[in-house]
Design a protein around this motif. Structure first.
Motif, PDB file in Angstrom:
ATOM      1  N   SER A 123       0.840  -1.191   0.000  1.00  0.00           N
ATOM      2  CA  SER A 123       0.000   0.000   0.000  1.00  0.00           C
ATOM      3  C   SER A 123       0.870   1.235   0.000  1.00  0.00           C
ATOM      4  CB  SER A 123      -0.899   0.008   1.240  1.00  0.00           C
ATOM      5  OG  SER A 123      -1.575   1.236   1.326  1.00  0.00           O
TER       6      SER A 123
ATOM      7  N   ALA B 290      -5.157   1.498  14.173  1.00  0.00           N
ATOM      8  CA  ALA B 290      -6.155   0.853  13.311  1.00  0.00           C
ATOM      9  C   ALA B 290      -5.761   0.977  11.844  1.00  0.00           C
ATOM     10  CB  ALA B 290      -7.527   1.465  13.555  1.00  0.00           C
ATOM     11  N   LEU B 291      -5.277   2.142  11.448  1.00  0.00           N
ATOM     12  CA  LEU B 291      -4.879   2.345  10.048  1.00  0.00           C
ATOM     13  C   LEU B 291      -3.597   1.583   9.720  1.00  0.00           C
ATOM     14  CD1 LEU B 291      -5.750   6.127   9.634  1.00  0.00           C
ATOM     15  CD2 LEU B 291      -6.922   4.180   8.588  1.00  0.00           C
ATOM     16  N   GLU B 292      -2.675   1.534  10.666  1.00  0.00           N
ATOM     17  CA  GLU B 292      -1.464   0.734  10.440  1.00  0.00           C
ATOM     18  C   GLU B 292      -1.819  -0.734  10.246  1.00  0.00           C
ATOM     19  OE1 GLU B 292       2.026   3.266  12.762  1.00  0.00           O
ATOM     20  OE2 GLU B 292       0.725   1.933  13.930  1.00  0.00           O
ATOM     21  N   GLY B 293      -2.870  -1.194  10.935  1.00  0.00           N
ATOM     22  CA  GLY B 293      -3.337  -2.560  10.753  1.00  0.00           C
ATOM     23  C   GLY B 293      -3.900  -2.828   9.369  1.00  0.00           C
ATOM     24  N   LYS B 294      -4.196  -1.757   8.634  1.00  0.00           N
ATOM     25  CA  LYS B 294      -4.683  -1.858   7.250  1.00  0.00           C
ATOM     26  C   LYS B 294      -3.594  -1.481   6.250  1.00  0.00           C
ATOM     27  CE  LYS B 294      -8.854  -2.867   8.641  1.00  0.00           C
ATOM     28  NZ  LYS B 294      -9.435  -4.220   8.444  1.00  0.00           N
ATOM     29  N   ASP B 295      -2.347  -1.513   6.706  1.00  0.00           N
ATOM     30  CA  ASP B 295      -1.179  -1.241   5.853  1.00  0.00           C
ATOM     31  C   ASP B 295      -1.077   0.199   5.388  1.00  0.00           C
ATOM     32  OD1 ASP B 295      -0.272  -3.888   6.002  1.00  0.00           O
ATOM     33  OD2 ASP B 295      -1.545  -4.504   4.333  1.00  0.00           O
TER      34      ASP B 295
ATOM     35  N   THR C 295     -10.209   2.866   2.431  1.00  0.00           N
ATOM     36  CA  THR C 295      -9.609   2.205   3.591  1.00  0.00           C
ATOM     37  C   THR C 295      -9.714   3.083   4.833  1.00  0.00           C
ATOM     38  OG1 THR C 295      -8.042   0.980   2.219  1.00  0.00           O
ATOM     39  CG2 THR C 295      -7.468   1.238   4.536  1.00  0.00           C
TER      40      THR C 295
ATOM     41  N   GLU D 200     -13.557   3.409   5.888  1.00  0.00           N
ATOM     42  CA  GLU D 200     -14.111   2.188   6.467  1.00  0.00           C
ATOM     43  C   GLU D 200     -13.511   1.895   7.843  1.00  0.00           C
ATOM     44  OE1 GLU D 200     -13.387  -0.764   3.515  1.00  0.00           O
ATOM     45  OE2 GLU D 200     -14.775   0.133   2.063  1.00  0.00           O
ATOM     46  N   THR D 201     -12.213   2.111   7.974  1.00  0.00           N
ATOM     47  CA  THR D 201     -11.540   1.815   9.244  1.00  0.00           C
ATOM     48  C   THR D 201     -11.999   2.756  10.351  1.00  0.00           C
ATOM     49  OG1 THR D 201      -9.592   1.021   8.035  1.00  0.00           O
ATOM     50  CG2 THR D 201      -9.297   1.569  10.368  1.00  0.00           C
TER      51      THR D 201
END
Length: 305
Positions: free
Chosen positions: A39, A63-68, A260, A263-264
């Motif tokens: 990403s 939370a965003l780091e968990g989504k790359d 992303t 949604e997050t």
């Protein structure tokens, strides 16, 4: 021998053409994030200079780091009057905000006080490069707070009850509350309350200490501050709605509000009510003084985001 050399040359040429005709898979991964599994999204997250804001910003960040999403942290930036320029010029992209005070910051004459009305009005006054995502049910309002002793001595239940004693009381709070529409100007206009004097105090423990030791007789404290329950402080009712609804809401640059990100953060807002916010502040204020990152990580695991 000539035939052998010719065959080698043909093979080398074929390999060269094949290499030129293909793209580097690593380059694909580092592009726009589509198809390579990586990403390219990045976002700079800021916070104000009080614990709850820093905790919410850390929750967003993890939370965003968990989504790359690549995250840089720009925490403890000060008051809205200081950090808002950073949102407008792009030096920060995202910050946890509160609907009512943000609306009044952008429109000092805003009459809206109810949650949905405030949220709708806010969307109409934001700068062109900014947007708000879903608001949380969680609400953290500024409030006029006194000790139990003061409440009993002056028989206080609401700000209206305080009015006859405003001239005797020193009021404490952040410097900017002297100019904010719902701060000292609002208390004077809405209730006719003019305090004896004002003392500038850093939000959090310093304000609580000043209230408890009598340096000030009333103070601006957020309603989700764990110090209220811990010290049996009294939040005065606000029957004339000087303080508008203040729901937690992510304020983000439009060009960073990808699917992303939306949604997050919307998933977080859906799980964040006032009870959860009170609990988060209580955890952060525990005797062992846990780190923001630990509290954020624990809560995100609990809600499954």
């Amino acid at each position: 021998m000539k035939r052998v050399l010719a065959g080698v040359a043909t093979a080398v040429a074929a390999l060269t053409l094949a290499a030129c005709g293909s793209s580097d898979p690593l380059a694909e991964d580092s592009g726009d994030g589509g198809g390579g599994g990586g990403s390219a999204e990045s976002i700079a997250i800021g916070s104000a200079d009080f614990p709850e804001s820093q905790l919410l910003a850390e929750i967003y960040a993890q939370a965003l780091e968990g989504k790359d999403v690549q995250v840089s942290r720009e925490f403890n930036l000060g008051s809205r009057e200081k950090y808002f320029d950073g949102l407008k010029d792009g030096s920060i992209d995202l910050i946890p905000e509160y609907t009512g005070v943000l609306l009044q910051f952008l429109n000092k004459e805003a009459p809206e006080v109810e949650s949905e009305e405030v949220y709708e009005a806010l969307q109409g006054v934001l700068p062109d490069n900014l947007t708000v995502l879903d608001k949380a049910d969680a609400e953290d309002k500024d409030a006029v707070v006194v000790t139990q002793e003061t409440a009993q001595r002056w028989n206080l239940k609401s700000i209206e009850d305080l009015v006859p004693h405003c001239g005797e009381a020193i009021f404490g709070g952040p410097t900017e509350i002297q100019q904010r529409p719902d701060g000292l100007p609002g208390l004077k206009e809405t209730y006719g309350c003019t305090f004896k004097s004002f003392k500038a105090l850093q939000p959090g423990a310093i304000t609580t200490k000043a209230l408890l030791d009598g340096t000030v007789q009333a103070a601006d404290i957020f309603t989700t501050d764990a110090a209220i329950e811990a010290n049996d402080l009294v939040v005065l009712e606000d029957p004339k709605n000087n303080f508008a609804a203040q729901n937690v809401v992510p304020l983000v640059a439009k060009d960073k509000a990808s699917d992303t990100v939306k949604e997050t953060l919307n998933a977080i807002s859906a799980k964040l009510d006032t009870e959860a916010l009170l609990d988060l502040n209580a955890r952060l204020n525990a005797p062992d003084k846990p780190d923001y990152a630990d509290v954020a990580e624990e809560w995100l695991a609990e809600i499954g985001v």
